[in-house]
Design a protein around this motif. Structure first.
Motif, mmCIF file in Angstrom:
data_model
loop_
_atom_site.group_PDB
_atom_site.id
_atom_site.type_symbol
_atom_site.label_atom_id
_atom_site.label_comp_id
_atom_site.label_asym_id
_atom_site.label_seq_id
_atom_site.Cartn_x
_atom_site.Cartn_y
_atom_site.Cartn_z
ATOM 1 N N ASP A 10 36.626 41.998 46.174
ATOM 2 C CA ASP A 10 37.131 41.675 44.627
ATOM 3 C C ASP A 10 37.790 42.128 43.638
ATOM 4 O O ASP A 10 38.721 41.267 43.293
ATOM 5 N N PHE A 11 39.023 42.671 44.730
ATOM 6 C CA PHE A 11 40.255 42.633 44.380
ATOM 7 C C PHE A 11 41.154 42.422 44.356
ATOM 8 O O PHE A 11 42.126 42.075 44.131
ATOM 9 N N ALA A 12 40.873 41.313 45.244
ATOM 10 C CA ALA A 12 42.026 40.433 45.399
ATOM 11 C C ALA A 12 41.559 39.361 44.987
ATOM 12 O O ALA A 12 43.029 38.176 44.641
ATOM 13 N N ASN A 13 40.506 38.956 44.441
ATOM 14 C CA ASN A 13 39.804 38.391 43.557
ATOM 15 C C ASN A 13 40.650 38.105 42.243
ATOM 16 O O ASN A 13 41.116 37.494 41.380
ATOM 17 N N LEU A 14 40.155 39.615 41.534
ATOM 18 C CA LEU A 14 40.962 39.898 40.582
ATOM 19 C C LEU A 14 42.166 39.784 40.475
ATOM 20 O O LEU A 14 43.253 39.754 40.323
ATOM 21 N N PHE A 41 36.247 40.278 36.154
ATOM 22 C CA PHE A 41 36.680 40.384 37.539
ATOM 23 C C PHE A 41 36.794 41.935 37.679
ATOM 24 O O PHE A 41 36.536 42.396 38.798
ATOM 25 N N GLU A 42 36.856 42.723 36.463
ATOM 26 C CA GLU A 42 36.953 44.044 36.843
ATOM 27 C C GLU A 42 35.760 45.056 36.882
ATOM 28 O O GLU A 42 35.906 45.614 37.591
ATOM 29 N N ALA A 43 34.897 44.174 36.086
ATOM 30 C CA ALA A 43 33.815 45.280 36.037
ATOM 31 C C ALA A 43 33.045 44.999 37.899
ATOM 32 O O ALA A 43 32.315 46.122 38.033
ATOM 33 N N GLN A 44 33.478 43.605 38.147
ATOM 34 C CA GLN A 44 32.677 43.708 39.563
ATOM 35 C C GLN A 44 33.426 44.283 40.370
ATOM 36 O O GLN A 44 33.290 45.109 41.394
ATOM 37 N N MET A 45 34.826 44.771 40.112
ATOM 38 C CA MET A 45 35.204 45.313 41.198
ATOM 39 C C MET A 45 35.316 46.474 41.277
ATOM 40 O O MET A 45 34.867 47.836 41.720
ATOM 41 N N LYS A 46 35.410 47.120 40.102
ATOM 42 C CA LYS A 46 34.755 48.262 39.132
ATOM 43 C C LYS A 46 33.150 48.998 40.035
ATOM 44 O O LYS A 46 33.154 50.488 41.045
ATOM 45 N N ASP A 47 32.133 47.985 40.220
ATOM 46 C CA ASP A 47 31.231 47.763 41.261
ATOM 47 C C ASP A 47 31.514 48.477 42.083
ATOM 48 O O ASP A 47 30.907 49.505 42.790
ATOM 49 N N ALA A 48 32.373 46.970 43.246
ATOM 50 C CA ALA A 48 32.401 47.351 44.473
ATOM 51 C C ALA A 48 33.311 48.587 44.752
ATOM 52 O O ALA A 48 32.828 49.199 46.113
ATOM 53 N N ALA A 49 33.597 49.074 43.741
ATOM 54 C CA ALA A 49 34.495 50.818 43.970
ATOM 55 C C ALA A 49 33.462 52.033 43.588
ATOM 56 O O ALA A 49 33.833 52.735 45.071
ATOM 57 N N GLN A 50 32.728 51.757 43.399
ATOM 58 C CA GLN A 50 31.534 52.855 43.297
ATOM 59 C C GLN A 50 30.891 53.030 44.009
ATOM 60 O O GLN A 50 30.293 54.271 44.733
ATOM 61 N N LYS A 76 44.422 37.947 42.224
ATOM 62 C CA LYS A 76 45.093 36.547 42.448
ATOM 63 C C LYS A 76 44.621 35.950 40.561
ATOM 64 O O LYS A 76 45.761 35.025 39.619
ATOM 65 N N PHE A 77 43.543 36.140 39.899
ATOM 66 C CA PHE A 77 43.321 35.265 39.050
ATOM 67 C C PHE A 77 44.487 36.196 37.478
ATOM 68 O O PHE A 77 44.855 35.850 37.360
ATOM 69 N N ASN A 78 45.075 37.597 38.017
ATOM 70 C CA ASN A 78 45.973 38.179 36.964
ATOM 71 C C ASN A 78 47.298 37.366 37.279
ATOM 72 O O ASN A 78 48.289 37.738 36.404
ATOM 73 N N ALA A 79 47.630 37.298 38.404
ATOM 74 C CA ALA A 79 49.006 36.558 38.500
ATOM 75 C C ALA A 79 48.027 35.631 37.653
ATOM 76 O O ALA A 79 49.592 35.175 37.194
#
Length: 89
Positions: A60-64, A15-24, A66-69
C-alpha cells in the motif's frame, strides 16, 4: 492517466485510507513494538500474521508513493492553489 484534479484527489484519499488501515493492522498485532526501545522482537517478525500485515503495508505504501509522484507533478498548480487557500483561511 487522464483524470481531473477532483478524481485524482479522491483516488489519493483512497490510497491514503488503505495505507492507514494497513498500518493499523500491523500495529494491532500482539508484540509489535514491545521490545527494547520500542522495537519489534524477531519472534513476532517471524510470525505469518506479522509478515502478511507487513507485506500489505509495504504494498500500500509503494502504491501511494507511486501515485503521489504522478499526482504532485501533474497537479502542481492545483495543489499550490489548494495550499494557498488553506493558509488564507
Amino acid at each position: 492517466m487522464s483524470l481531473t484534479f477532483e478524481q485524482a484527489t479522491h483516488m489519493r484519499n483512497i490510497f491514503e485510507a488503505q495505507m492507514k488501515d494497513a498500518a493499523q493492522a500491523l500495529k494491532a498485532i500482539e508484540g509489535v513494538g514491545t521490545g527494547w526501545m520500542g522495537l519489534t522482537p524477531d519472534s513476532v517478525k517471524a510470525s505469518p500474521e506479522y509478515q502478511e500485515a507487513r507485506r500489505r503495508f509495504e504494498w500500500d505504501f509503494a502504491n501511494l508513493r507511486k501515485f503521489n509522484a504522478w499526482y504532485v507533478k501533474t497537479f502542481k498548480r492545483e495543489l499550490a492553489r489548494e495550499r494557498a487557500a488553506k493558509r488564507a483561511a
